[in-house]
Design a protein around this motif. Structure first.
Motif, mmCIF file in Angstrom:
data_model
loop_
_atom_site.group_PDB
_atom_site.id
_atom_site.type_symbol
_atom_site.label_atom_id
_atom_site.label_comp_id
_atom_site.label_asym_id
_atom_site.label_seq_id
_atom_site.Cartn_x
_atom_site.Cartn_y
_atom_site.Cartn_z
ATOM 1 N N UNK A 1 -40.255 14.497 -15.555
ATOM 2 C CA UNK A 1 -41.689 14.319 -15.264
ATOM 3 C C UNK A 1 -42.101 12.858 -15.389
ATOM 4 N N UNK A 2 -41.476 12.118 -16.292
ATOM 5 C CA UNK A 2 -41.802 10.707 -16.469
ATOM 6 C C UNK A 2 -41.149 9.838 -15.410
ATOM 7 N N UNK A 3 -40.063 10.318 -14.814
ATOM 8 C CA UNK A 3 -39.333 9.504 -13.839
ATOM 9 C C UNK A 3 -40.150 9.265 -12.576
ATOM 10 N N UNK A 4 -40.882 10.260 -12.107
ATOM 11 C CA UNK A 4 -41.622 10.105 -10.848
ATOM 12 C C UNK A 4 -42.700 9.028 -10.913
ATOM 13 N N UNK A 5 -43.609 9.061 -11.896
ATOM 14 C CA UNK A 5 -44.624 7.991 -11.924
ATOM 15 C C UNK A 5 -44.017 6.604 -12.126
ATOM 16 N N UNK A 6 -42.958 6.534 -12.932
ATOM 17 C CA UNK A 6 -42.314 5.239 -13.140
ATOM 18 C C UNK A 6 -41.650 4.735 -11.862
ATOM 19 N N UNK A 7 -41.025 5.627 -11.102
ATOM 20 C CA UNK A 7 -40.406 5.221 -9.842
ATOM 21 C C UNK A 7 -41.458 4.766 -8.834
ATOM 22 N N UNK A 8 -42.566 5.499 -8.753
ATOM 23 C CA UNK A 8 -43.632 5.110 -7.821
ATOM 24 C C UNK A 8 -44.225 3.771 -8.235
ATOM 25 N N UNK B 1 -36.129 2.369 -13.125
ATOM 26 C CA UNK B 1 -37.472 1.963 -13.528
ATOM 27 C C UNK B 1 -37.525 1.428 -14.954
ATOM 28 N N UNK B 2 -36.370 1.113 -15.534
ATOM 29 C CA UNK B 2 -36.316 0.656 -16.926
ATOM 30 C C UNK B 2 -37.046 -0.673 -17.124
ATOM 31 N N UNK B 3 -36.875 -1.609 -16.186
ATOM 32 C CA UNK B 3 -37.535 -2.909 -16.359
ATOM 33 C C UNK B 3 -39.050 -2.779 -16.226
ATOM 34 N N UNK B 4 -39.505 -1.885 -15.359
ATOM 35 C CA UNK B 4 -40.940 -1.636 -15.240
ATOM 36 C C UNK B 4 -41.474 -1.019 -16.519
ATOM 37 N N UNK B 5 -40.740 -0.054 -17.079
ATOM 38 C CA UNK B 5 -41.156 0.580 -18.323
ATOM 39 C C UNK B 5 -41.200 -0.424 -19.463
#
Length: 167
Positions: free
Chosen positions: A14-21, A145-149
């Protein structure tokens, strides 16, 4: 018809989708800003052909990120992760002309410049490998999306510190 991926209802999925977007949107912004360098009055990241190389790869980065956004809206986790990883690699490639011309500045104030330079290709290759093999698609999305997080956590920590102590 394309093969439908199994729905994973874990918190990580569930957390992967918003982070990817969010990563894809930020990659579009970074790519478009790299395209604008030669046309604006600001110093270019590299002179001559290097500036145009950075602008070209920035445009390709933005295009890959738009594809990632389109795939995210289609709920294609594997494709989105691959497109985001490609966008990250193209963003890294756009920095190569300035690094080859100016160096990393290891002796300057920022001792983390080599880390910032080496992290994007490692993250992109790891995420693309996991997504391509389709073994751990959620882990691949989180790696992409690790760097964005990490950037989001840094901004939150900075805001809390400023709220507590002020400038």
């Amino acid at each position: 018809m394309a093969q439908k991926e199994p729905q994973n209802r874990s918190l990580a999925a569930k957390a992967a989708w918003p982070l990817l977007v969010l990563t894809a949107v930020l990659q579009v912004y970074l790519g478009l800003s790299a395209v604008a360098y030669p046309f604006m009055g600001v110093p270019t990241p590299a002179s001559g052909l290097g500036g145009w190389t950075a602008a070209t790869t920035g445009g390709l980065q933005a295009a890959a990120a738009v594809v990632a956004s389109a795939l995210a809206f289609r709920r294609d986790l594997r494709g989105t992760t691959l497109a985001v990883a490609g966008s990250i690699m193209l963003g890294w490639l756009s920095t190569l002309p300035s690094v080859s011309e100016q160096g990393l500045g290891v002796l300057g104030e920022s001792k983390l410049a080599p880390v910032y330079f080496a992290a994007p290709p490692i993250v992109a290759i790891a995420a693309a490998t996991l997504a391509w093999r389709n073994v751990y698609p959620v882990a691949a999305a989180l790696i992409a999306s690790a760097m964005t997080f990490a950037g989001i956590l840094f901004v939150i920590a900075f805001a809390i510190i400023i709220a507590m102590y002020g400038f």
